[in-house]
Design a protein around this motif. Structure first.
Motif, PDB file in Angstrom:
ATOM      1  N   ALA A 179      -3.564   8.351  -8.150  1.00 53.42           N
ATOM      2  CA  ALA A 179      -4.640   7.441  -8.561  1.00 53.42           C
ATOM      3  C   ALA A 179      -4.106   6.038  -8.821  1.00 53.42           C
ATOM      4  CB  ALA A 179      -5.343   7.973  -9.805  1.00 53.42           C
ATOM      5  N   GLN A 180      -2.994   5.942  -9.534  1.00 53.61           N
ATOM      6  CA  GLN A 180      -2.475   4.604  -9.831  1.00 53.61           C
ATOM      7  C   GLN A 180      -1.975   3.916  -8.568  1.00 53.61           C
ATOM      8  OE1 GLN A 180       0.839   3.309  -9.817  1.00 53.61           O
ATOM      9  NE2 GLN A 180       1.770   5.228  -9.178  1.00 53.61           N
ATOM     10  N   GLU A 181      -1.442   4.685  -7.604  1.00 52.00           N
ATOM     11  CA  GLU A 181      -1.017   4.085  -6.332  1.00 52.00           C
ATOM     12  C   GLU A 181      -2.217   3.538  -5.570  1.00 52.00           C
ATOM     13  OE1 GLU A 181       1.193   7.013  -4.152  1.00 52.00           O
ATOM     14  OE2 GLU A 181       2.860   6.954  -5.562  1.00 52.00           O
ATOM     15  N   GLU A 199      -1.890  -2.497  -8.846  1.00 52.65           N
ATOM     16  CA  GLU A 199      -1.385  -3.005 -10.121  1.00 52.65           C
ATOM     17  C   GLU A 199      -2.458  -2.953 -11.212  1.00 52.65           C
ATOM     18  OE1 GLU A 199       0.260  -7.162 -12.034  1.00 52.65           O
ATOM     19  OE2 GLU A 199       0.140  -6.965  -9.860  1.00 52.65           O
ATOM     20  N   ILE A 200      -2.237  -2.101 -12.213  1.00 54.12           N
ATOM     21  CA  ILE A 200      -3.174  -1.952 -13.335  1.00 54.12           C
ATOM     22  C   ILE A 200      -3.021  -3.155 -14.261  1.00 54.12           C
ATOM     23  CG2 ILE A 200      -3.888  -0.513 -15.292  1.00 54.12           C
ATOM     24  CD1 ILE A 200      -4.263   0.927 -12.607  1.00 54.12           C
ATOM     25  N   SER A 219      -7.676  -2.666 -12.038  1.00 57.80           N
ATOM     26  CA  SER A 219      -6.522  -3.171 -11.309  1.00 57.80           C
ATOM     27  C   SER A 219      -6.921  -4.469 -10.621  1.00 57.80           C
ATOM     28  CB  SER A 219      -6.058  -2.145 -10.264  1.00 57.80           C
ATOM     29  OG  SER A 219      -6.966  -2.105  -9.183  1.00 57.80           O
ATOM     30  N   VAL A 220      -5.976  -5.047  -9.908  1.00 62.02           N
ATOM     31  CA  VAL A 220      -6.298  -6.260  -9.171  1.00 62.02           C
ATOM     32  C   VAL A 220      -7.245  -5.950  -8.016  1.00 62.02           C
ATOM     33  CG1 VAL A 220      -4.189  -7.485  -9.809  1.00 62.02           C
ATOM     34  CG2 VAL A 220      -4.197  -6.036  -7.780  1.00 62.02           C
ATOM     35  N   LYS A 221      -7.338  -4.667  -7.619  1.00 61.93           N
ATOM     36  CA  LYS A 221      -8.197  -4.264  -6.502  1.00 61.93           C
ATOM     37  C   LYS A 221      -9.531  -3.660  -6.925  1.00 61.93           C
ATOM     38  CE  LYS A 221      -5.602  -1.384  -4.141  1.00 61.93           C
ATOM     39  NZ  LYS A 221      -4.881  -0.596  -3.132  1.00 61.93           N
ATOM     40  N   ALA A 222      -9.563  -2.916  -8.031  1.00 65.30           N
ATOM     41  CA  ALA A 222     -10.768  -2.154  -8.375  1.00 65.30           C
ATOM     42  C   ALA A 222     -10.759  -1.748  -9.845  1.00 65.30           C
ATOM     43  CB  ALA A 222     -10.844  -0.905  -7.500  1.00 65.30           C
TER      44      ALA A 222
END
Length: 164
Positions: A66-68, A72-73, A96-99
């Motif tokens: 999940a973190q991958e 970046e959280i 994260s920077v993505k979602a």
């Protein structure tokens, strides 16, 4: 004999740039991100949370997978100690920077501990998702549903199948 991950990273490091080294180590040796002993203690959900149960205390967090996927959280929202949740309830979120994604409790219980370090160091979820990046500890009333969660092998197969 298999090298330990830090030794392997150093030996790869002499031949590859740092970014390539970290990506190569994560991709090729993902199965070593959790020790064999710890992997045997963890159970997983289809929504990518992990649970470790010690007597009536469950420690929860998000899986390495999940973190991958999130990247970046940058922020972790966690509940107050004393909050109560049913199995399947959202107890927080990670951004994260993505979602952004909700995090769900696979077991019913009362929050007895929160990893306050994550408020100032949310990146611990990336660097150590099943150790220093734990999120909450709950006191579980009924631990029977724990046995229905996926072990490491079943979770790895689930992730592999859901990628297709």
């Amino acid at each position: 004999m298999l090298q330990s991950l830090p030794v392997l990273a150093r030996s790869i490091g002499r031949r590859a740039p740092a970014f390539a080294r970290s990506v190569a180590v994560r991709q090729q040796f993902r199965c070593f991100s959790v020790s064999s002993l710890k992997a045997a203690e963890l159970k997983y959900t289809k929504s990518h949370e992990w649970v470790k149960l010690d007597n009536k205390t469950a420690t929860l967090g998000i899986s390495a997978h999940a973190q991958e996927e999130l990247g970046e959280i940058v922020y972790v929202d966690l509940p107050e100690v004393g909050s109560e949740y049913k199995a399947g309830d959202s107890f927080g979120a990670v951004e994260s920077v993505k979602a952004a994604a909700d995090v769900y409790s696979p077991l019913a219980g009362k929050v007895i501990g929160v990893n306050d370090t994550l408020s100032s160091e949310p990146s611990l979820v990336n660097s150590s998702p099943t150790d220093k990046g734990w999120m909450i500890k709950i006191e579980v009333g009924d631990s029977a549903p724990f046995k229905d969660l996926m072990d490491q092998k079943a979770y790895d197969e689930y992730v592999k199948e859901s990628a297709h």
